[in-house]
Each structure stands twice: as C-alpha cells, then as structure tokens.
Design a protein around this motif. Sequence first.
Motif, PDB file in Angstrom:
ATOM      1  N   THR A  46       0.927  -1.359  -0.011  1.00 23.40           N
ATOM      2  CA  THR A  46       0.055   0.123  -0.097  1.00 23.40           C
ATOM      3  C   THR A  46       0.962   1.170  -0.044  1.00 23.40           C
ATOM      4  O   THR A  46       1.645   1.477   1.009  1.00 23.40           O
ATOM      5  N   ARG A 105      -0.120   7.807 -10.780  1.00 25.36           N
ATOM      6  CA  ARG A 105      -0.973   6.991 -11.689  1.00 25.36           C
ATOM      7  C   ARG A 105      -0.980   7.535 -13.132  1.00 25.36           C
ATOM      8  O   ARG A 105      -0.667   6.742 -14.072  1.00 25.36           O
ATOM      9  N   ASP A 112       0.991  -0.926 -14.787  1.00 25.96           N
ATOM     10  CA  ASP A 112       0.008  -0.202 -13.801  1.00 25.96           C
ATOM     11  C   ASP A 112      -0.235  -1.282 -12.804  1.00 25.96           C
ATOM     12  O   ASP A 112      -1.130  -2.494 -13.039  1.00 25.96           O
ATOM     13  N   THR A 158      -1.542  -1.760 -10.136  1.00 24.75           N
ATOM     14  CA  THR A 158      -2.789  -1.825  -9.339  1.00 24.75           C
ATOM     15  C   THR A 158      -3.832  -2.644 -10.143  1.00 24.75           C
ATOM     16  O   THR A 158      -4.953  -2.914  -9.638  1.00 24.75           O
ATOM     17  N   ARG A 188      -7.455  -6.626 -11.101  1.00 21.89           N
ATOM     18  CA  ARG A 188      -7.893  -5.816 -10.073  1.00 21.89           C
ATOM     19  C   ARG A 188      -8.220  -6.224  -8.890  1.00 21.89           C
ATOM     20  O   ARG A 188      -8.616  -5.227  -7.891  1.00 21.89           O
ATOM     21  N   PRO A 222      -4.450  -7.141  -6.458  1.00 20.45           N
ATOM     22  CA  PRO A 222      -3.261  -6.272  -7.289  1.00 20.45           C
ATOM     23  C   PRO A 222      -2.023  -6.385  -6.336  1.00 20.45           C
ATOM     24  O   PRO A 222      -1.880  -6.719  -5.221  1.00 20.45           O
ATOM     25  N   ARG A 240      -1.456  -1.207  -4.116  1.00 14.75           N
ATOM     26  CA  ARG A 240      -2.632  -0.203  -3.868  1.00 14.75           C
ATOM     27  C   ARG A 240      -2.449   1.281  -3.388  1.00 14.75           C
ATOM     28  O   ARG A 240      -1.313   1.445  -2.463  1.00 14.75           O
TER      29      ARG A 240
END
Length: 255
Positions: free
Chosen positions: A79, A91, A102, A104, A109, A112, A115
């Motif tokens: 995280t 992002r 990506d 995440t 999704r 992932p 986070r």
Amino acid sequence: MKLKVLGCSGGIGGAEGRTTAFLADDDILIDCGTGAGDLELEELAAVDHIFVTHSHMDHIAAIPLIVDAVGEMRGVPITVYAIPEVLRILRAHVFNWLIWPDFTAIPDRRRPFLRLQPLAVGEPVKLGTRVITPLPALHSVPAVAYCLDGGDGQLVYSGDTTYSPELIAAINACPRLHHLIIEAAFPDEQHGLALASRHMSPAMVAGLLNELTVNPRVYISHIKPGQRERVMAQIADAGGRLRAEVLHQGQVIEF
C-alpha cells in the motif's frame, strides 16, 4: 519505533549518495528513493506500507522497482499512502503502462500487487500501536511532512519543504516529539535558488528552529552533494536554542 536511514542525500554519487528513504520498523517505508534499493530481497518483501511525501523522483524512484521485484512473493498488495494530488501524479506519470506497468491492475484488479491509499493532512493512519499523521508542508509540488508516533515518543520528518508557518505550528503541536528531521538542500549563497525551488537554506532552518517550542533532537537531511560541510557550518554559525546535526545513511533512530 525504530527508523533506519536508508538514504538521506539530496542527490546521487558516492557511497552515501542514496536519495531519501527511511525504514520504520521492518514493514514501513517513509519515502522510497534510491536508498531503498540497498535492502535485501527478503527485507523488501516484508514492506507492507510506503508513505510518500511528494512525487519528485528522488523520493519515489524505488517504488516501481520494489513492486516489480516482490509482488509475486507477497499475499497482499503493497500500500502506497499519499495525498490525492500525489497519487494522481503516480497514476498518470509512473504506473501508466508507458513508464511502468500499472501494478494496481496486475495480476488483476481484484488481487493487485499495489494499492494506492489517499491521505488527508492531519488525519492519522493507525498501524497497530503505531500512528503516522501527514502534516502540512510547502514545496514546489503538493507535499506533506509526517509525524511518526510509536506510543512512547514521536518523530517528525519534514520531507521537502520551504519555510512554512503551518508546519511549524504542527511540529509545536507534537507533545512527545523526540526527533526532528528537517531538510536543508542549499547553502545560504544559494538562498534565492532555495526560495525558487521551495527548499530550505541554513538561514531558513535557523529561523524555523527558533520558532519551535518543543525540544527535539534535530537532524539535517537532503543536502545537495558536495555541500554538506558548508551547509552544516552555516547552520552551526546561526546558533540558537536547538542545535542540529547531520543525518547519516545507515543511522538508526529509536523513539
């Protein structure tokens, strides 16, 4: 809590040229510059939480590489905590499939490897008995400082900031403050550059320290390469109630 300095330089080059990253206990990174890359693979895999002050490369460089290295080794995502403006930058400009995948959305999704968790200034995050609270900072991009509270004592890390009355007030509101890590990127000869880039010079550090009503041990970080002796001499010459010492890579602070 225990804080290990993995990197605290304002640039790369040489044995102590690792940019900002701190390991809190064994599972938290505070910023994630190149210093985090010196951790062993098993140590990287143990990191559950990364708190980011702002989006500049010297503070986030190792995040994509860490997630890539240990994502498959972990059962839960890493995280990354930051204010919403910083998460939007990550992002858009890092985890965008162009600079880096990506994570995440990898492997999907629902499960992932990464986070992204938004923070709000002044709202604490509780991790067991530990509390980490974003504090106001003033930099050239959206930024925060952090107060780390282990229960018996507190440590404040300024991140990158210029002189900020709001940050001073937040520091003074920490009743059990044992340690303060404050940046001083440029010597006083480059005061104009410090102002333009919203960093601190020794004179600005002295002014901030003179307004503190708390009594922490003070450490100076983020000094540009080749300027350490000059910056620390100027801070010493400024005098004042609180004395500052240079922060060193590898140093461990307990509180």
